[in-house]
Design a protein around this motif. Structure first.
Motif, mmCIF file in Angstrom:
data_model
loop_
_atom_site.group_PDB
_atom_site.id
_atom_site.type_symbol
_atom_site.label_atom_id
_atom_site.label_comp_id
_atom_site.label_asym_id
_atom_site.label_seq_id
_atom_site.Cartn_x
_atom_site.Cartn_y
_atom_site.Cartn_z
ATOM 1 N N ARG A 154 86.444 26.079 -27.355
ATOM 2 C CA ARG A 154 86.352 27.489 -26.983
ATOM 3 C C ARG A 154 86.952 27.671 -25.585
ATOM 4 O O ARG A 154 86.314 27.332 -24.585
ATOM 5 N N PRO A 155 88.172 28.185 -25.478
ATOM 6 C CA PRO A 155 88.787 28.387 -24.158
ATOM 7 C C PRO A 155 88.143 29.564 -23.422
ATOM 8 O O PRO A 155 87.544 30.455 -24.035
ATOM 9 N N TYR A 156 88.294 29.566 -22.118
ATOM 10 C CA TYR A 156 87.698 30.629 -21.319
ATOM 11 C C TYR A 156 88.448 30.794 -20.004
ATOM 12 O O TYR A 156 89.233 29.940 -19.587
ATOM 13 N N MET A 157 88.193 31.917 -19.354
ATOM 14 C CA MET A 157 88.639 32.188 -17.995
ATOM 15 C C MET A 157 87.410 32.450 -17.138
ATOM 16 O O MET A 157 86.366 32.872 -17.642
ATOM 17 N N VAL A 158 87.565 32.192 -15.831
ATOM 18 C CA VAL A 158 86.435 32.334 -14.928
ATOM 19 C C VAL A 158 86.927 32.893 -13.602
ATOM 20 O O VAL A 158 88.041 32.613 -13.160
ATOM 21 N N GLY A 159 86.109 33.731 -12.982
ATOM 22 C CA GLY A 159 86.443 34.284 -11.681
ATOM 23 C C GLY A 159 85.179 34.592 -10.909
ATOM 24 O O GLY A 159 84.125 34.881 -11.505
ATOM 25 N N GLY A 160 85.265 34.529 -9.583
ATOM 26 C CA GLY A 160 84.071 34.793 -8.795
ATOM 27 C C GLY A 160 84.294 34.601 -7.314
ATOM 28 O O GLY A 160 85.417 34.729 -6.803
ATOM 29 N N VAL A 161 83.213 34.274 -6.618
ATOM 30 C CA VAL A 161 83.239 34.059 -5.172
ATOM 31 C C VAL A 161 82.570 32.729 -4.872
ATOM 32 O O VAL A 161 81.777 32.210 -5.678
ATOM 33 N N MET A 162 82.882 32.168 -3.683
ATOM 34 C CA MET A 162 82.297 30.883 -3.299
ATOM 35 C C MET A 162 82.105 30.825 -1.784
ATOM 36 O O MET A 162 83.054 30.578 -1.043
ATOM 37 N N PRO A 163 80.887 31.059 -1.298
ATOM 38 C CA PRO A 163 80.587 30.769 0.108
ATOM 39 C C PRO A 163 80.596 29.256 0.328
ATOM 40 O O PRO A 163 80.180 28.486 -0.548
ATOM 41 N N ALA A 164 81.069 28.841 1.505
ATOM 42 C CA ALA A 164 81.141 27.416 1.820
ATOM 43 C C ALA A 164 80.681 27.202 3.257
ATOM 44 O O ALA A 164 81.010 27.987 4.153
ATOM 45 N N PHE A 165 79.921 26.117 3.472
ATOM 46 C CA PHE A 165 79.379 25.794 4.786
ATOM 47 C C PHE A 165 79.741 24.349 5.109
ATOM 48 O O PHE A 165 79.339 23.418 4.399
ATOM 49 N N ASP A 166 80.503 24.168 6.179
ATOM 50 C CA ASP A 166 80.965 22.839 6.584
ATOM 51 C C ASP A 166 79.890 22.189 7.444
ATOM 52 O O ASP A 166 79.610 22.662 8.558
ATOM 53 N N VAL A 167 79.289 21.114 6.941
ATOM 54 C CA VAL A 167 78.209 20.445 7.669
ATOM 55 C C VAL A 167 78.674 19.147 8.314
ATOM 56 O O VAL A 167 77.851 18.393 8.843
ATOM 57 N N ALA A 168 79.980 18.886 8.297
ATOM 58 C CA ALA A 168 80.490 17.693 8.959
ATOM 59 C C ALA A 168 80.318 17.826 10.467
ATOM 60 O O ALA A 168 80.442 18.920 11.028
ATOM 61 N N LYS A 169 80.043 16.734 11.122
ATOM 62 C CA LYS A 169 79.842 16.746 12.565
ATOM 63 C C LYS A 169 81.146 17.111 13.272
ATOM 64 O O LYS A 169 82.191 16.531 13.016
ATOM 65 N N LYS A 170 81.086 18.105 14.174
ATOM 66 C CA LYS A 170 82.275 18.531 14.898
ATOM 67 C C LYS A 170 82.607 17.518 15.993
ATOM 68 O O LYS A 170 81.737 17.103 16.761
ATOM 69 N N ARG A 171 83.877 17.148 16.046
ATOM 70 C CA ARG A 171 84.326 16.196 17.043
ATOM 71 C C ARG A 171 85.264 16.869 18.028
ATOM 72 O O ARG A 171 85.689 17.995 17.831
ATOM 73 N N ARG A 172 85.604 16.158 19.069
ATOM 74 C CA ARG A 172 86.524 16.674 20.069
ATOM 75 C C ARG A 172 87.946 16.423 19.582
ATOM 76 O O ARG A 172 88.646 15.521 20.018
ATOM 77 N N ASP A 173 88.392 17.242 18.634
ATOM 78 C CA ASP A 173 89.710 17.095 18.035
ATOM 79 C C ASP A 173 90.661 18.142 18.589
ATOM 80 O O ASP A 173 90.281 19.058 19.310
ATOM 81 N N PHE A 174 91.954 17.995 18.216
ATOM 82 C CA PHE A 174 92.942 18.999 18.593
ATOM 83 C C PHE A 174 92.529 20.374 18.067
ATOM 84 O O PHE A 174 92.602 21.373 18.764
ATOM 85 N N LEU A 175 92.114 20.389 16.784
ATOM 86 C CA LEU A 175 91.675 21.631 16.149
ATOM 87 C C LEU A 175 90.251 21.461 15.645
ATOM 88 O O LEU A 175 89.849 20.378 15.221
ATOM 89 N N GLN A 176 89.507 22.552 15.665
ATOM 90 C CA GLN A 176 88.201 22.596 15.029
ATOM 91 C C GLN A 176 88.132 23.835 14.148
ATOM 92 O O GLN A 176 88.741 24.865 14.457
ATOM 93 N N LEU A 177 87.370 23.723 13.056
ATOM 94 C CA LEU A 177 87.222 24.834 12.114
ATOM 95 C C LEU A 177 85.831 25.422 12.218
ATOM 96 O O LEU A 177 84.866 24.748 12.594
ATOM 97 N N ASN A 178 85.727 26.691 11.850
ATOM 98 C CA ASN A 178 84.428 27.345 11.809
ATOM 99 C C ASN A 178 83.551 26.727 10.724
ATOM 100 O O ASN A 178 84.035 26.139 9.754
ATOM 101 N N THR A 179 82.269 26.891 10.884
ATOM 102 C CA THR A 179 81.320 26.296 9.944
ATOM 103 C C THR A 179 81.350 26.993 8.591
ATOM 104 O O THR A 179 81.200 26.350 7.542
ATOM 105 N N THR A 180 81.542 28.309 8.578
ATOM 106 C CA THR A 180 81.451 29.070 7.334
ATOM 107 C C THR A 180 82.826 29.558 6.876
ATOM 108 O O THR A 180 83.721 29.810 7.690
ATOM 109 N N ASP A 181 82.966 29.673 5.561
ATOM 110 C CA ASP A 181 84.160 30.247 4.948
ATOM 111 C C ASP A 181 83.741 30.942 3.661
ATOM 112 O O ASP A 181 82.643 30.707 3.140
#
Length: 248
Positions: A154-181
């Motif tokens: 039975r084939p199907y299609m799917v669509g929706g939303v996905m909150p994401a929370f980055d719980v990796a430890k932030k380091r002193r890198d060139f770039l850092q990303l926000n916790t939420t997306d």
């Protein structure tokens, strides 16, 4: 005469083989017909709700909008993600039947992955690299639209939303990303009805809606020259491609 006899025998063998094959076709077709109409788990889709889990692979991508920032030393850095690295994901599943064609799915889980980021100075050609690791807690909420069942698929299609929370430890890198997306998602898959469970391969495309780059970097106050990489980027948006195997 010998050649004629050999040819006649070969023609006879060919004709008998063709007749034998033609005689087997109805039996094979009948067997196939009987097997194809044996439905596995014929009432599984009638349940109001059910649980499951999934494992899969994914790739994480960052789309950078460079702004052409030039430092006091005349450097002009451009940032890109030149390649993709596969990550691992695992999810639970709660599926609620809305009607014969629509289901509401909630599948909380964990995504483990990384991005290989490259920085290049357009003036000197100097390059820097950063391996940006992420561990996301995700909460996908999807509407699943299924076609009519055809035998055991039975084939199907799917669509929706996905909150994401980055719980990796932030380091002193060139770039850092926000916790939420926050992602919009769309995908497709197929339910395969096996004797004891459903196997559901699915591919999903996730498009981030927000700027995930952390522009405020108080951790670099004692070394402001490292801000040149962040200052060179107007914004960064995240994307994912996810290949998942559900078991229900």
């Amino acid at each position: 005469m010998a050649v004629s006899s050999i040819m006649n025998r070969n023609l006879t063998v060919i004709m008998l083989s063709v007749i034998a094959v033609l005689a087997c076709v109805p039996a094979m077709s009948a067997q196939k017909y009987r097997n194809d109409h044996v439905l596995n788990r014929p009432y599984s889709d009638m349940r109001r709700w059910h649980l499951g889990f999934s494992v899969g692979l994914h790739t994480q991508d960052l789309q950078f909008a460079n702004n052409g920032f030039v430092t006091e030393d005349g450097e002009s850095w451009f940032v890109e993600q030149p390649s993709f690295s596969p990550g691992f994901c695992v999810n639970g599943l709660f599926d609620l039947r809305l009607n014969d064609y629509f289901n509401l799915r909630v599948s909380p889980g964990l995504y483990f992955g990384n991005r290989d980021i490259r920085f290049r100075d357009a003036v000197s050609g100097q390059e820097e690299r950063q391996n940006l690791k992420s561990t996301f807690i995700v909460l996908p909420v999807d509407i699943k639209f299924s076609a009519q069942r055809y035998r055991n698929l039975r084939p199907y299609m799917v669509g929706g939303v996905m909150p994401a929370f980055d719980v990796a430890k932030k380091r002193r890198d060139f770039l850092q990303l926000n916790t939420t997306d926050f992602y919009l998602t769309i995908g497709f898959g197929c339910d395969f009805y096996l004797p004891y469970f459903k196997l559901i391969p699915e591919i999903k495309f996730c498009f981030g809606l927000s700027d995930v780059l952390r522009h405020d970097r108080p951790d670099l106050d004692d070394d402001p020259t490292q801000m040149k990489y962040t200052n060179s980027i107007k914004k960064a948006t995240s994307q994912m491609v996810v290949l998942t195997f559900y078991f229900e």
